[in-house]
Design a protein around this motif. Sequence first.
Motif, PDB file in Angstrom:
ATOM      1  N   THR A  15       0.826  -1.210   0.000  1.00 26.09           N
ATOM      2  CA  THR A  15       0.000   0.000   0.000  1.00 26.09           C
ATOM      3  C   THR A  15       0.862   1.262   0.000  1.00 26.09           C
ATOM      4  N   SER A  19       0.126   4.093  -2.660  1.00 28.32           N
ATOM      5  CA  SER A  19      -0.263   5.439  -2.206  1.00 28.32           C
ATOM      6  C   SER A  19       0.604   6.509  -2.856  1.00 28.32           C
ATOM      7  N   PRO A  39      -9.724   6.732  -1.451  1.00 25.06           N
ATOM      8  CA  PRO A  39      -9.756   6.358  -0.032  1.00 25.06           C
ATOM      9  C   PRO A  39     -10.451   7.417   0.838  1.00 25.06           C
ATOM     10  N   SER A  66      -8.741   8.144   6.667  1.00 24.40           N
ATOM     11  CA  SER A  66      -8.687   7.617   5.300  1.00 24.40           C
ATOM     12  C   SER A  66      -7.450   6.751   5.096  1.00 24.40           C
ATOM     13  N   ASN A  69      -7.712   3.437   7.020  1.00 26.40           N
ATOM     14  CA  ASN A  69      -8.644   2.560   6.314  1.00 26.40           C
ATOM     15  C   ASN A  69      -8.002   1.976   5.053  1.00 26.40           C
ATOM     16  N   HIS A  70      -7.282   2.810   4.322  1.00 28.85           N
ATOM     17  CA  HIS A  70      -6.624   2.384   3.084  1.00 28.85           C
ATOM     18  C   HIS A  70      -5.615   1.263   3.370  1.00 28.85           C
ATOM     19  N   TYR A  73      -7.447  -1.983   4.397  1.00 25.66           N
ATOM     20  CA  TYR A  73      -7.995  -2.681   3.226  1.00 25.66           C
ATOM     21  C   TYR A  73      -6.871  -3.398   2.477  1.00 25.66           C
TER      22      TYR A  73
END
Length: 157
Positions: A15, A19, A39, A66, A69-70, A73
């Motif tokens: 991630t 990102s 996100p 955000s 959470n990103h 996930y």
Amino acid sequence: MNKYLAGAFAGTLATIPMSLTMITLHRLIPKKERRALPPKQIIMEIAEDIGAKDLLDEEIEKDTVSLVNHFAYGAATGAIYAAVAENVNFPPLVKGIGYGLAVWTVSYLGLLPLAGILPPATEHPASQNALMISAHVVWGAALGAGLEVLSREGMEK
């Protein structure tokens, strides 16, 4: 290391480049076409749906929730990848990229629209879809490579 934990760890680590890709590509979109990155759109929609949007009054709070959470996930979908990857006979990068594209498809054409969180990707601007598909390719490649490394490390011990 347990394969699901390894997948979650690889998904979390993947991630990071995802990102960075999202942020970089987002800056290339003309300002008049830019929207909040998904996100943030997702978490703000969920916060509104559950009546918690007013609790996130500072931009830093919205960004932090955000981001958490990103990454969560990424970890969850990484753990799922670990469950299926060993049954797919392709090189790690190919498997990972395919999985990253599957996650984008299921999320942006299925789960998010069905939950009423975002409209389907077919209604998003092309620039946003290109950004998010690219980011998921990067995530998938990093996930595939990361899990391969973690799996090898686990086998050597």
